[in-house]
Motif scaffolding. Structure first.
Motif, PDB file in Angstrom:
ATOM      1  N   GLY A  32      39.445  54.033  43.531  1.00 11.65           N
ATOM      2  CA  GLY A  32      39.281  53.020  42.495  1.00 11.65           C
ATOM      3  C   GLY A  32      40.074  51.753  42.703  1.00 11.65           C
ATOM      4  O   GLY A  32      40.233  50.961  41.764  1.00 11.65           O
ATOM      5  N   THR A  33      40.547  51.520  43.915  1.00  8.95           N
ATOM      6  CA  THR A  33      41.435  50.381  44.151  1.00  8.95           C
ATOM      7  C   THR A  33      40.834  49.067  43.649  1.00  8.95           C
ATOM      8  O   THR A  33      41.450  48.342  42.861  1.00  8.95           O
ATOM      9  N   ASP A  34      39.639  48.742  44.095  1.00  7.42           N
ATOM     10  CA  ASP A  34      39.037  47.462  43.728  1.00  7.42           C
ATOM     11  C   ASP A  34      38.673  47.409  42.251  1.00  7.42           C
ATOM     12  O   ASP A  34      38.894  46.393  41.575  1.00  7.42           O
ATOM     13  N   SER A  35      38.129  48.490  41.725  1.00  2.75           N
ATOM     14  CA  SER A  35      37.708  48.497  40.321  1.00  2.75           C
ATOM     15  C   SER A  35      38.896  48.369  39.377  1.00  2.75           C
ATOM     16  O   SER A  35      38.842  47.626  38.393  1.00  2.75           O
ATOM     17  N   VAL A  36      39.980  49.104  39.654  1.00  2.35           N
ATOM     18  CA  VAL A  36      41.131  49.064  38.750  1.00  2.35           C
ATOM     19  C   VAL A  36      41.838  47.715  38.836  1.00  2.35           C
ATOM     20  O   VAL A  36      42.242  47.149  37.815  1.00  2.35           O
ATOM     21  N   ALA A  37      41.977  47.177  40.040  1.00  4.60           N
ATOM     22  CA  ALA A  37      42.593  45.854  40.173  1.00  4.60           C
ATOM     23  C   ALA A  37      41.752  44.800  39.461  1.00  4.60           C
ATOM     24  O   ALA A  37      42.283  43.904  38.787  1.00  4.60           O
TER      25      ALA A  37
END
Length: 316
Positions: A99-104
């Motif tokens: 979820g790196t991109d989504s959470v950022a």
């Protein structure tokens, strides 16, 4: 055939993904939701259980003698008593870094709602506010430009670093804190008190541990600028919620934007639900279809690898 049970499949797959790949690996039963008193009966024959937020404590694990793998369909695995599982020879796996991109991205969606109040202004226009306005433009609250402001990031993993890159793209200065400095970091390290004192926005991206539970408390909030805001897309218990609510209601700090709370769903008396200048979303930073598809794919890989006798993404 190996029996596989999904305890709470709805949030991962409300109908826009497919369980077919997991179905090829065993006899699959999917429950949208599982209550605590349903857990043992539903999982008693399962060799593999896949869970997102349904906890497996020592007592539950002790009543599931057929269980061989607990697959957490998330990165965080604090809902599992990993030590109890290990004592029973049960492998616990998770899904790292999906979820790196989504959470950022969601962290900045929250930040931008604090600074630009798009939702509030759009609702005002929809209610007829612009039609009735004597001026060509109006604002319901002050808007803030991000360029030149300081973003303090607590936690320097994948999500924290991606959030830092986005902040730098906005022209922000970045500070980060972890218990120890990281080599080759592209932003300067600061102690927690310095980070809280110097930052205009503080974004939490650290795992929940016993030693950091409630660390955002009166002591650290007390050194923040009155114009500063807190963002949390990590874990709700990192924040002492009463302390934060008191700070917001007394205008000690300017705002907070949270995607997580200490109890989810929250009880009606959670003090942050009625706090001033507090934006709350229902733990959705991870929930983009793209991120959920990655969870599904890695979960399939975790189960397949376990069945081949070479488990991956083990946390136990």
């Amino acid at each position: 055939m190996t029996k596989i049970v999904v305890t709470d499949g709805y949030t991962l797959n409300p109908g826009d993904l497919s369980w077919k790949q997991i179905e090829t690996l065993g006899e699959l039963t999917v429950y949208d939701r599982t209550k605590p008193d349903e857990l043992i009966d539903r999982c008693k024959d399962a060799a593999i259980v896949l869970t997102n937020k349904v906890p497996f404590n020592a007592a539950a694990i002790d009543q599931l003698p057929n269980l061989k793998l607990i697959g957490v369909t998330a990165t965080g695995y604090n809902i599992i008593d990993v030590q109890a599982a290990a004592q029973k020879g049960i492998v616990v796996s998770n899904v790292p870094a999906y979820g790196t991109d989504s959470v950022a991205q969601h962290s900045f969606a929250l930040l931008l709602e604090l600074t630009n109040q798009v939702g509030k202004h759009a609702a005002s226009v929809a209610a007829g506010g612009w039609v009735k306005s004597p001026d060509f433009s109006y604002q319901l609250s002050p808007l803030t430009e991000l360029a030149g402001k300081t973003m303090g990031i607590v936690g320097w993993g994948n999500i924290g670093q991606q959030t830092a890159r986005i902040a730098q793209a906005f022209g922000m200065k970045v500070l980060y804190y972890t218990p120890s400095k990281k080599e080759n970091a592209f932003a300067p390290w600061a102690s927690l008190p310095d980070l809280f004192a110097k930052s205009d926005f503080i974004s939490l991206h650290c795992p929940l541990k016993p030693e950091n539970t409630g660390f955002v408390n009166n002591e650290l909030i007390g050194v923040m600028k009155p114009s500063a805001c807190i963002i949390n897309t990590s874990r709700g218990p990192l924040i002492n919620e009463q302390h934060l609510a008191d700070a917001l209601n007394s205008n000690r700090i300017a705002g907070a934007a949270l995607d997580v709370l200490s109890t989810e769903p929250p009880p009606a008396d959670n003090p942050l639900l009625s706090a001033k200048n507090c934006i709350i979303t229902p733990h959705i930073a991870w929930i983009s279809k793209e991120a959920r598809q990655r969870v599904m794919e890695v979960t399939v890989e975790n189960v397949a690898a376990f069945l081949k006798g070479a488990p991956v993404n083990k946390v136990s």
